[in-house]
Design a protein around this motif. Structure first.
Motif, PDB file in Angstrom:
ATOM      1  N   ASP A 283      -0.588   8.268   5.048  1.00 40.09           N
ATOM      2  CA  ASP A 283      -0.665   8.667   6.458  1.00 40.09           C
ATOM      3  C   ASP A 283       0.509   8.188   7.303  1.00 40.09           C
ATOM      4  O   ASP A 283       0.504   8.378   8.523  1.00 40.09           O
ATOM      5  CB  ASP A 283      -1.962   8.136   7.088  1.00 40.09           C
ATOM      6  CG  ASP A 283      -3.208   8.666   6.400  1.00 40.09           C
ATOM      7  OD1 ASP A 283      -3.106   9.721   5.743  1.00 40.09           O
ATOM      8  OD2 ASP A 283      -4.265   8.013   6.508  1.00 40.09           O
TER       9      ASP A 283
ATOM     10  N   HIS B 222      -2.376   2.516   9.837  1.00 36.83           N
ATOM     11  CA  HIS B 222      -3.533   1.639   9.684  1.00 36.83           C
ATOM     12  C   HIS B 222      -3.089   0.176   9.611  1.00 36.83           C
ATOM     13  O   HIS B 222      -2.097  -0.149   8.963  1.00 36.83           O
ATOM     14  CB  HIS B 222      -4.307   2.007   8.412  1.00 36.83           C
ATOM     15  CG  HIS B 222      -4.639   3.466   8.323  1.00 36.83           C
ATOM     16  ND1 HIS B 222      -5.750   4.012   8.917  1.00 36.83           N
ATOM     17  CD2 HIS B 222      -3.959   4.493   7.729  1.00 36.83           C
ATOM     18  CE1 HIS B 222      -5.774   5.318   8.677  1.00 36.83           C
ATOM     19  NE2 HIS B 222      -4.704   5.634   7.963  1.00 36.83           N
TER      20      HIS B 222
ATOM     21  N   ASP C 281      -3.770   4.141   2.276  1.00 33.09           N
ATOM     22  CA  ASP C 281      -3.859   4.907   3.522  1.00 33.09           C
ATOM     23  C   ASP C 281      -2.513   4.958   4.235  1.00 33.09           C
ATOM     24  O   ASP C 281      -2.111   6.008   4.769  1.00 33.09           O
ATOM     25  CB  ASP C 281      -4.908   4.294   4.451  1.00 33.09           C
ATOM     26  CG  ASP C 281      -6.336   4.522   3.965  1.00 33.09           C
ATOM     27  OD1 ASP C 281      -6.527   5.423   3.119  1.00 33.09           O
ATOM     28  OD2 ASP C 281      -7.234   3.790   4.420  1.00 33.09           O
TER      29      ASP C 281
END
Length: 449
Positions: free
Chosen positions: A329, A333, A325
Motif C-alpha cells: 500500500d 500503516h 501492508d
C-alpha cells in the motif's frame, strides 16, 4: 545464478512467513531464505516445543499440590519419552512450512544470506535481487564475553536433550531461566539460577515477581541475585561455574550450564553495512512503517527490528503483516503496540499487559491500583495453587485499563482478555458488568477492576 524478485525475505519464522505469503498472494514475486530448517524460533526452538514440556511439568506440579486433597499415587516425567513426544510437533514442521511456501508460489532458498549492495543478496551460488528486502532473521543467544562461554548450552539444545542432567545451572534470570528451570525441577533436576541484577524478570511487576520467587524457592530452585558469572570450565557432567558477588566469589559445580542471559538480533553475518543499513544492539533501526531509516529498500520485522516491541511471536506476526501492508500500500500503516501481552511460562505462569506502575507514573497518569492475593479465591484454591495474585491499573477519570499483572492458574488466558480490553478500549465499568461463565478465571475479572 542471478534472480530478481519484487520482495526477498530473510527468515522463515512468523514475521518472515507472514510477509512472504501475504505479498505473494497479492501478486508479488517473492523469495524467502533461511540458513536453518524452515519454521523459525517459535515452531522449532521456542514457544511450541517449550509449551509441550511445560504441559508435562504442570501435570506433575498439580499432582503434588493435590496430594492430601483426593489425589494419590506416584507420577513422574519420563524425559526421553517427553522429548520424543515434543519431536512429533517439531520434526514435521520444516517440511510443512516449505511445502506451504511452494503451494503459495514463494520461491525458497537454503543458506546464509549476505548483502552485496543495497538490494542484492548472495545465498550460496545464487544472487537474489529484490525491489525490497525484508530482514526477519530472528534472534540468537547474546554474547556474554565470559571465559568458557562455549560450554554453555543454548535453549534450542536444551529442548533436544535426550537425557536430563541431574544438576543444571542457568546463567541469567529471564524467561528462559524461569521457564526451563521450572520444567527441569519438576522433572527431578537440581536447578540453580544465577542472575547478576538485583531482581529477575525486570519487565514484570516487582510484587508479583517477588511472590513467584517465593514459589520458585519452595519447589527447590535456588535463585541467586546479584551474582555475576565470570567463567565456566570443565566438561559435561563436571562443570565449574565461577561467580562474583558484592560479598565474595563463589563456585558452583554442575552437570550442565544453560545460557539464559538474553537474546540479541541475529544480524552479524548479513553484512548490513554494505547495504547501508543502520543497526544497533536492539536490531535494525526502523521508522514507524518498519522501514530502515537509512535504506528505503529494506524493511525489518520481529526480533531483527529495533522497533521497541516485545520479543513475542504474536508481535512478530503482527509486524510481518504490517510490513506486507506497507509494501503493498505504499507505507500507509504504522505500528501500534498497545495492549501487547507477555507471559512467563513458569509454574504458575506470570503475565503482564500494558503499563507497570512505574511506567504509568513516569507518564504522569492519575490512576488507582486494584490488587489482591487470590490464593484463597475459588479458582486458585480448587487446584491448591498457593501463588496467585493480580494487580490492575485503572485511570481515574476515564476508567481506562492501563495495565494488568497476573500470577496464578491460567494467567496467560487472563492476560489475553486484558489485552483485548486494552486494545479495544473496553473500560473498567464495562468489565464489571460482563457476564462470564462461572466458575472460570475470566469470571474473576469483574472483581479485579
Amino acid at each position: 545464478m542471478k534472480k530478481s524478485f519484487d520482495v526477498v525475505v530473510i527468515g522463515t519464522g512468523e514475521a518472515g512467513s507472514t510477509v512472504a505469503t501475504r505479498c505473494q498472494a497479492a501478486g508479488r514475486n517473492v523469495a524467502i531464505v533461511d540458513s536453518r530448517p524452515f519454521g523459525g524460533t517459535c515452531g522449532l526452538r521456542g514457544c511450541d516445543p517449550k509449551k509441550v514440556l511445560v504441559g508435562a511439568a504442570e501435570i506433575i506440579d498439580r499432582k503434588r499440590r493435590m496430594e492430601g486433597r483426593g489425589v494419590a499415587g506416584d507420577l513422574r516425567i519420563d524425559w526421553p519419552e517427553l522429548i520424543r513426544f515434543k519431536a512429533t510437533f517439531t520434526d514435521p514442521f520444516p517440511r510443512q512450512r516449505e511445502d506451504s511456501f511452494a503451494k503459495e508460489g514463494v520461491e525458497t532458498f537454503h543458506g546464509r544470506a549476505r548483502f552485496l549492495d543495497e538490494r542484492s543478496l548472495e545465498v550460496g551460488e545464487d544472487v537474489l535481487v529484490g525491489d525490497h528486502v525484508v530482514v526477519a532473521s530472528g534472534a540468537w543467544p547474546a554474547r556474554l564475553g565470559i571465559q568458557g562461554e562455549n560450554h554453555l548450552t543454548r535453549s534450542d539444545q536444551f529442548l533436544d536433550l535426550q537425557e536430563l542432567p541431574r544438576r543444571i545451572v542457568f546463567v541469567g534470570g529471564g524467561y528462559i531461566a524461569f521457564e526451563f528451570g521450572h520444567i527441569a525441577a519438576r522433572a527431578g533436576a537440581t536447578v540453580t539460577i544465577l542472575h547478576r541484577g538485583a531482581r529477575p524478570l525486570k519487565h514484570f511487576d516487582q510484587d508479583l515477581v517477588a511472590r513467584l520467587m517465593e514459589r520458585t524457592h519452595d519447589v527447590g530452585i535456588d535463585v541467586r541475585t546479584g551474582t555475576t558469572v565470570t567463567g565456566v570450565e570443565g566438561a559435561p557432567g563436571n562443570f565449574r561455574v565461577t561467580t562474583s558477588t558484592d560479598s565474595r566469589p563463589e563456585v558452583f559445580e554442575t552437570d550442565m550450564v544453560v545460557h539464559a542471559a538474553g537474546r540479541a538480533p541475529e544480524l552479524d553475518d548479513l553484512d548490513l553495512s554494505t547495504a547501508g543499513v543502520e543497526f544497533d544492539r536492539h536490531g535494525i533501526r526502523v521508522d514507524s512503517h518498519l522501514r530502515s531509516v537509512s535504506n528505503p529498500a529494506v524493511y525489518a520485522a520481529g526480533d531483527a527490528a529495533g522497533s521497541g516491541g516485545l520479543p513475542e511471536t504474536p508481535l512478530a506476526e503482527y509486524e510481518g503483516g504490517l510490513v506486507a501492508d506497507n509494501l503493498l500500500d505504499g507505507n500507509q500503516h504504522t505500528a501500534d503496540y498497545q495492549g501487547m501481552a507477555s507471559v512467563v511460562y513458569s509454574i504458575p505462569a506470570l503475565g503482564a499487559v500494558g503499563m507497570t506502575e512505574q511506567e504509568a507514573r513516569a507518564k504522569g497518569l492519575s490512576f488507582s491500583v486494584k490488587q489482591a492475593d487470590t490464593s484463597g479465591w475459588y479458582s486458585a484454591r480448587r487446584v491448591a495453587e498457593p501463588a496467585s495474585m493480580y494487580k490492575v491499573l485503572i485511570e481515574k477519570d476515564s476508567g481506562r485499563i492501563l495495565g494488568a499483572h497476573l500470577l496464578g492458574p491460567e494467567a496467560d488466558e487472563l492476560a489475553n482478555l486484558f489485552a483485548l480490553a486494552i486494545r479495544a478500549d473496553v473500560r473498567a465499568d464495562a468489565l464489571k458488568h460482563a457476564l462470564f461463565v462461572y466458575p472460570t478465571q475470566a469470571s474473576n475479572m469483574p472483581w479485579m477492576v
